[in-house]
Scaffold this motif. Sequence first.
Motif, PDB file in Angstrom:
ATOM      1  N   ALA A 102      -6.206  -0.575 -17.688  1.00 50.72           N
ATOM      2  CA  ALA A 102      -7.248   0.445 -17.657  1.00 50.72           C
ATOM      3  C   ALA A 102      -8.479  -0.022 -16.893  1.00 50.72           C
ATOM      4  O   ALA A 102      -9.222   0.794 -16.339  1.00 50.72           O
ATOM      5  CB  ALA A 102      -7.636   0.834 -19.082  1.00 50.72           C
ATOM      6  N   THR A 103      -8.706  -1.306 -16.849  1.00 49.40           N
ATOM      7  CA  THR A 103      -9.955  -1.799 -16.255  1.00 49.40           C
ATOM      8  C   THR A 103      -9.755  -2.550 -14.945  1.00 49.40           C
ATOM      9  O   THR A 103     -10.658  -2.585 -14.113  1.00 49.40           O
ATOM     10  CB  THR A 103     -10.703  -2.710 -17.250  1.00 49.40           C
ATOM     11  OG1 THR A 103      -9.772  -3.690 -17.721  1.00 49.40           O
ATOM     12  CG2 THR A 103     -11.258  -1.920 -18.408  1.00 49.40           C
ATOM     13  N   ALA A 104      -8.578  -3.149 -14.750  1.00 49.27           N
ATOM     14  CA  ALA A 104      -8.366  -3.939 -13.537  1.00 49.27           C
ATOM     15  C   ALA A 104      -8.337  -3.040 -12.308  1.00 49.27           C
ATOM     16  O   ALA A 104      -7.992  -1.868 -12.400  1.00 49.27           O
ATOM     17  CB  ALA A 104      -7.058  -4.717 -13.644  1.00 49.27           C
ATOM     18  N   THR A 105      -8.721  -3.594 -11.150  1.00 48.98           N
ATOM     19  CA  THR A 105      -8.737  -2.808  -9.903  1.00 48.98           C
ATOM     20  C   THR A 105      -7.382  -2.938  -9.214  1.00 48.98           C
ATOM     21  O   THR A 105      -6.902  -4.047  -8.976  1.00 48.98           O
ATOM     22  CB  THR A 105      -9.839  -3.323  -8.971  1.00 48.98           C
ATOM     23  OG1 THR A 105     -11.050  -3.372  -9.721  1.00 48.98           O
ATOM     24  CG2 THR A 105     -10.000  -2.403  -7.781  1.00 48.98           C
ATOM     25  N   ASN A 106      -6.807  -1.772  -8.907  1.00 55.33           N
ATOM     26  CA  ASN A 106      -5.509  -1.756  -8.241  1.00 55.33           C
ATOM     27  C   ASN A 106      -5.724  -1.986  -6.739  1.00 55.33           C
ATOM     28  O   ASN A 106      -6.438  -1.208  -6.098  1.00 55.33           O
ATOM     29  CB  ASN A 106      -4.856  -0.396  -8.484  1.00 55.33           C
ATOM     30  CG  ASN A 106      -3.417  -0.373  -8.029  1.00 55.33           C
ATOM     31  OD1 ASN A 106      -3.022  -1.148  -7.170  1.00 55.33           O
ATOM     32  ND2 ASN A 106      -2.639   0.523  -8.623  1.00 55.33           N
ATOM     33  N   PRO A 107      -5.165  -3.052  -6.176  1.00 50.80           N
ATOM     34  CA  PRO A 107      -5.430  -3.352  -4.768  1.00 50.80           C
ATOM     35  C   PRO A 107      -4.735  -2.394  -3.798  1.00 50.80           C
ATOM     36  O   PRO A 107      -4.926  -2.508  -2.588  1.00 50.80           O
ATOM     37  CB  PRO A 107      -4.879  -4.772  -4.612  1.00 50.80           C
ATOM     38  CG  PRO A 107      -3.833  -4.883  -5.655  1.00 50.80           C
ATOM     39  CD  PRO A 107      -4.251  -4.020  -6.797  1.00 50.80           C
ATOM     40  N   VAL A 108      -3.950  -1.416  -4.318  1.00 48.29           N
ATOM     41  CA  VAL A 108      -3.190  -0.541  -3.422  1.00 48.29           C
ATOM     42  C   VAL A 108      -4.116   0.265  -2.498  1.00 48.29           C
ATOM     43  O   VAL A 108      -3.768   0.567  -1.360  1.00 48.29           O
ATOM     44  CB  VAL A 108      -2.243   0.373  -4.240  1.00 48.29           C
ATOM     45  CG1 VAL A 108      -3.012   1.439  -4.980  1.00 48.29           C
ATOM     46  CG2 VAL A 108      -1.214   1.001  -3.331  1.00 48.29           C
ATOM     47  N   ALA A 109      -5.329   0.579  -3.023  1.00 50.76           N
ATOM     48  CA  ALA A 109      -6.256   1.368  -2.204  1.00 50.76           C
ATOM     49  C   ALA A 109      -6.736   0.591  -0.987  1.00 50.76           C
ATOM     50  O   ALA A 109      -7.197   1.183  -0.010  1.00 50.76           O
ATOM     51  CB  ALA A 109      -7.446   1.817  -3.046  1.00 50.76           C
ATOM     52  N   GLN A 110      -6.635  -0.745  -1.052  1.00 49.02           N
ATOM     53  CA  GLN A 110      -7.132  -1.569   0.057  1.00 49.02           C
ATOM     54  C   GLN A 110      -6.058  -1.888   1.093  1.00 49.02           C
ATOM     55  O   GLN A 110      -6.338  -2.555   2.081  1.00 49.02           O
ATOM     56  CB  GLN A 110      -7.719  -2.887  -0.485  1.00 49.02           C
ATOM     57  CG  GLN A 110      -8.844  -2.704  -1.494  1.00 49.02           C
ATOM     58  CD  GLN A 110      -9.895  -1.728  -0.999  1.00 49.02           C
ATOM     59  OE1 GLN A 110     -10.288  -1.766   0.171  1.00 49.02           O
ATOM     60  NE2 GLN A 110     -10.323  -0.805  -1.872  1.00 49.02           N
ATOM     61  N   VAL A 111      -4.814  -1.442   0.864  1.00 48.48           N
ATOM     62  CA  VAL A 111      -3.725  -1.823   1.776  1.00 48.48           C
ATOM     63  C   VAL A 111      -3.987  -1.286   3.184  1.00 48.48           C
ATOM     64  O   VAL A 111      -3.989  -2.025   4.154  1.00 48.48           O
ATOM     65  CB  VAL A 111      -2.364  -1.326   1.245  1.00 48.48           C
ATOM     66  CG1 VAL A 111      -1.279  -1.562   2.280  1.00 48.48           C
ATOM     67  CG2 VAL A 111      -2.027  -2.034  -0.049  1.00 48.48           C
ATOM     68  N   ASP A 112      -4.206   0.027   3.283  1.00 47.94           N
ATOM     69  CA  ASP A 112      -4.494   0.603   4.599  1.00 47.94           C
ATOM     70  C   ASP A 112      -5.352   1.852   4.422  1.00 47.94           C
ATOM     71  O   ASP A 112      -4.870   2.982   4.515  1.00 47.94           O
ATOM     72  CB  ASP A 112      -3.180   0.959   5.316  1.00 47.94           C
ATOM     73  CG  ASP A 112      -3.418   1.203   6.804  1.00 47.94           C
ATOM     74  OD1 ASP A 112      -4.585   1.417   7.186  1.00 47.94           O
ATOM     75  OD2 ASP A 112      -2.435   1.175   7.564  1.00 47.94           O
ATOM     76  N   PRO A 113      -6.648   1.648   4.097  1.00 51.06           N
ATOM     77  CA  PRO A 113      -7.489   2.833   3.830  1.00 51.06           C
ATOM     78  C   PRO A 113      -7.600   3.746   5.043  1.00 51.06           C
ATOM     79  O   PRO A 113      -7.737   4.955   4.900  1.00 51.06           O
ATOM     80  CB  PRO A 113      -8.852   2.231   3.455  1.00 51.06           C
ATOM     81  CG  PRO A 113      -8.796   0.799   3.816  1.00 51.06           C
ATOM     82  CD  PRO A 113      -7.375   0.386   3.971  1.00 51.06           C
ATOM     83  N   GLY A 114      -7.505   3.177   6.240  1.00 51.88           N
ATOM     84  CA  GLY A 114      -7.584   4.003   7.453  1.00 51.88           C
ATOM     85  C   GLY A 114      -6.442   5.000   7.518  1.00 51.88           C
ATOM     86  O   GLY A 114      -6.648   6.183   7.777  1.00 51.88           O
ATOM     87  N   LEU A 115      -5.248   4.516   7.242  1.00 59.07           N
ATOM     88  CA  LEU A 115      -4.079   5.399   7.290  1.00 59.07           C
ATOM     89  C   LEU A 115      -4.171   6.466   6.200  1.00 59.07           C
ATOM     90  O   LEU A 115      -3.828   7.629   6.423  1.00 59.07           O
ATOM     91  CB  LEU A 115      -2.789   4.585   7.151  1.00 59.07           C
ATOM     92  CG  LEU A 115      -1.506   5.392   7.285  1.00 59.07           C
ATOM     93  CD1 LEU A 115      -1.398   5.998   8.669  1.00 59.07           C
ATOM     94  CD2 LEU A 115      -0.283   4.533   6.993  1.00 59.07           C
ATOM     95  N   ALA A 116      -4.653   6.044   5.020  1.00 59.46           N
ATOM     96  CA  ALA A 116      -4.787   7.008   3.918  1.00 59.46           C
ATOM     97  C   ALA A 116      -5.723   8.146   4.331  1.00 59.46           C
ATOM     98  O   ALA A 116      -5.448   9.317   4.072  1.00 59.46           O
ATOM     99  CB  ALA A 116      -5.301   6.308   2.668  1.00 59.46           C
ATOM    100  N   THR A 117      -6.816   7.807   4.995  1.00 60.84           N
ATOM    101  CA  THR A 117      -7.753   8.829   5.464  1.00 60.84           C
ATOM    102  C   THR A 117      -7.073   9.728   6.499  1.00 60.84           C
ATOM    103  O   THR A 117      -7.247  10.949   6.491  1.00 60.84           O
ATOM    104  CB  THR A 117      -8.990   8.164   6.096  1.00 60.84           C
ATOM    105  OG1 THR A 117      -9.459   7.168   5.191  1.00 60.84           O
ATOM    106  CG2 THR A 117     -10.073   9.170   6.359  1.00 60.84           C
ATOM    107  N   LEU A 118      -6.287   9.103   7.365  1.00 64.34           N
ATOM    108  CA  LEU A 118      -5.599   9.859   8.410  1.00 64.34           C
ATOM    109  C   LEU A 118      -4.630  10.873   7.804  1.00 64.34           C
ATOM    110  O   LEU A 118      -4.540  12.021   8.251  1.00 64.34           O
ATOM    111  CB  LEU A 118      -4.839   8.882   9.312  1.00 64.34           C
ATOM    112  CG  LEU A 118      -4.739   9.250  10.777  1.00 64.34           C
ATOM    113  CD1 LEU A 118      -6.122   9.318  11.408  1.00 64.34           C
ATOM    114  CD2 LEU A 118      -3.870   8.240  11.514  1.00 64.34           C
ATOM    115  N   VAL A 119      -3.911  10.439   6.762  1.00 56.39           N
ATOM    116  CA  VAL A 119      -2.973  11.348   6.091  1.00 56.39           C
ATOM    117  C   VAL A 119      -3.748  12.496   5.442  1.00 56.39           C
ATOM    118  O   VAL A 119      -3.343  13.665   5.524  1.00 56.39           O
ATOM    119  CB  VAL A 119      -2.118  10.587   5.063  1.00 56.39           C
ATOM    120  CG1 VAL A 119      -1.294  11.554   4.221  1.00 56.39           C
ATOM    121  CG2 VAL A 119      -1.212   9.605   5.774  1.00 56.39           C
ATOM    122  N   ASP A 120      -4.883  12.158   4.811  1.00 55.85           N
ATOM    123  CA  ASP A 120      -5.730  13.209   4.232  1.00 55.85           C
ATOM    124  C   ASP A 120      -6.148  14.209   5.300  1.00 55.85           C
ATOM    125  O   ASP A 120      -6.100  15.425   5.098  1.00 55.85           O
ATOM    126  CB  ASP A 120      -6.988  12.588   3.617  1.00 55.85           C
ATOM    127  CG  ASP A 120      -6.697  11.953   2.265  1.00 55.85           C
ATOM    128  OD1 ASP A 120      -5.580  12.175   1.745  1.00 55.85           O
ATOM    129  OD2 ASP A 120      -7.571  11.245   1.744  1.00 55.85           O
TER     130      ASP A 120
END
Lengths: 348, 296
Positions: free
Chosen positions: A52-70
Motif C-alpha cells: 500500500a505504501t511502497a512506490t511501484n517502479p513501473v511508472a518510471q520504466v518509460d514515462p515518455g512512451l506512456a504519455t505517447l500512448v495517452d
Amino acid sequence: MIRTALRQLRTEAAIGAGCLAVLAVVLALTEPQLAQVNDAFQRACSAARDCATATNPVAQVDPGLATLVDMFALVAPVLVGLFFGAPLLAGELESGTFRLAWTQSVTHRRWLSVKLGLVGATAVVMSALLVWMVDWWQAPLDAGARNGFSPVDFGFHGVVLVGYAVFAFALGVAAGTLLRRTVTAMAATLAGFLAARIAVTNWVRPILAPPLHESLSLAKTGFGTLSVSPSPGTTSLLPPAVLMPNSWVYQTSVVNSSGATLSARELLQACPGYGQLAETKVPPTLAEMVRIHHDCLARLSQATYHTLVVYQPSSRFWPFQWAELAIFAVAALALCGLVYWWLHRCYA
Amino acid sequence: MTAALEATGLGKRYGRTWALSDCDLSIPTGKVVGLVGPNGAGKTTLLHLAVGLLRPTCGALMVLGGAPGSTPGQLARVGFVAQDTPTYVGMSVRDHLRFGAWMNPAWDGAAAEQRVARLGLDPRQRVGNLSGGQRAQLALTLAVAKRPELLVLDEPVANLDPLARREFLQGLMEVVAEDGASVILSSHLVADLERVCDYLVVLVGSRVQIAGEIDNLLSTHLRLTGPRHDRHAVPSGQSVVSESHTERQSTFIVRTSQPILDPKWSVEKIGLEDLVLAYMAHTPALGPRPRLELRQ
C-alpha cells in the motif's frame, strides 16, 4: 450500395488499420517489460507487506512512451471525426458528386443509412480495438502509481473511447452536411469535439453520481501542511493528501462536527507549540517535534476536527465509463437524426 | 399515355427568391426536349426537381407518372447527367462502371463497356485525368447504361469545345435512336438544341414562357415588318412576343394561328434562335413596354 460504400471507404480504412497495426507492434514489443517490472514489484512488496505504501517502479520504466500512448488515445477519436466523418457528406456536396450518387437506383435515404452504418461500424470496431490494446498495455501501469479515474486519465482508456469516436464521427458528418466544405467541416469538428470533451469532463462527469463522504481520524491523516513564517499574517494550511488508490478524490478538508473548516489561525490557537517553534532560533529535537504534533492532533480531535474526503470510489470506474459512453452515443444518434432531417429538408 | 413530365403550379423557393414559379408543363413521352433559357433562369432547379434531387416548395410534379426520386424503382427509370458532369476524380473509368453496376439493378454492363471501348477510354485511367469531353461521355454512359425511360441532361455540353460538343450530341442521338428513351436536355445555347430537339421549353426569369413542338412553334411564329406603328396596330388575333422599332419601321414577332393578309406588313418565317431570343426579351408580367410608348 454496400459494395459502393465499401469501395469508397477503402483508402481511409486501410490508413486507419495501418495506424492501429503500428501501434499494436509498439505496444506488443514494450508490454513485457512493464509486466515484468510490475510482477517483480508485486512479489517483493507482498513479501515485505508494504504494497500500500511502497512506490511501484513501473511508472518510471518509460514515462515518455506512456504519455505517447495517452496522446494516441486522446487523438484517435478526433481523427475518426476528421477523416471518416467530415468528408462523408461534405466531400460529395463540395465536388457535386451527390448529384451522381443520389440519382442512381438507390434513394438518398438508403445511401445515407448504408454510409453511416458502414463507416460508423468501422469507427466502432477500430476504436474498440484501440481500447482493447491500450487497456491491456496500461494494466501494469494501473496497478502502479497511475490513477485511471483522475479527470484527465479517465478519457485515455476504457470503453468511453468508443463513445468519443462515434460522437466525433457523427459530429463530422453533421458538420459536413451543414457546412458543405470538407476543410471547414474538419475545423468545426475539431472545435466541437474539444468543447464537448471539456464540458463533459468538467461539468457533467462530476454530477453523474453523488460523491461519497468519508470521515477519517486526524491520527490517521494528520492535519495537512502548515507553513508559518515569523511575520504575522503569512500562515497557510493545506489539507492532507489522502491515499485512495484508483478513486477520484474531489476534495479533502479538515472540518469539525458543525462543518467549519480548520483554518491556520485556529490551528495555531489550538496548538501554540507550532507558533513557538517558528520563533525559536534553536532547532527542536525530533522527540520534541513528535510530542508537539501528537499533543496537537489530540487537542484537535477533542474539538471534533477530522478529515473529510469527498470522492468517487474506484468501484464506480466502470459504471462511469459506461455512463459517459452512453452520453456520447446518444449525442451521436441525435446528430445522425439531424443529418437525416437536414437532407430531407434541403434535398428531396 | 402518361406524360414524361407533368407539372402543375410547380414552384421552388430558396430563402426569399423563387428559382421557379407557376410552372405548368405537360411534356409527352418519346420527345427530345430542349430546355432553354439564360443562366439563372431556373433550368437546373427544374431538372433537379425532375430527378428528385430537390423537393418542390409548392405545386405538383410527376415524372413518368411517379413522384421523382421517391422509390428505387422511380430512380431507376430516370437517368441523369448533372451540370459539369460530376465524377469521382480518384476513381478509374472501370471503378465508375462498377459503381453503376452496384447502384443499379437494371444495369446493362455489356453496353456500358462497349460504349467505353468505342469512345477509346482506357478503363484503368483515373477520371481526374480525363478531358472534359471524355468525362461528359463517361457520365452519359453511366446514365444510359441504367436503361432509363427518361434521360435528363443538365447543360451537358456547356464546357465542351465544338468538336466534343458535336460528338457528345451525336452519341446522345444514337442512344435515343437505339433505346427510344425520352430526353430532356438543357442549354443556354439554341444552336446546341436545334440539331437534336423536337420539343422546346423556354424558361426565363423562373417562369416558363412557352413550350411546344418545335415544328409547331416555328409555323405559328412570324416576323412582321412594316411602317412604324405601335403594337396596337398589329392585326387582332395575334399576340406580340417582341417588338423593335426604328425611325421609320417596326418589327414584331407574333404568335398566330391565322395567316396574315394585311398588305402593309411583310411577313417572314423565323428561325428557332430568333424565336427563343424573342421570348427571352419578352416579359409578359411587365405588360406592353411603356418606355417605347412614351417616346411616341
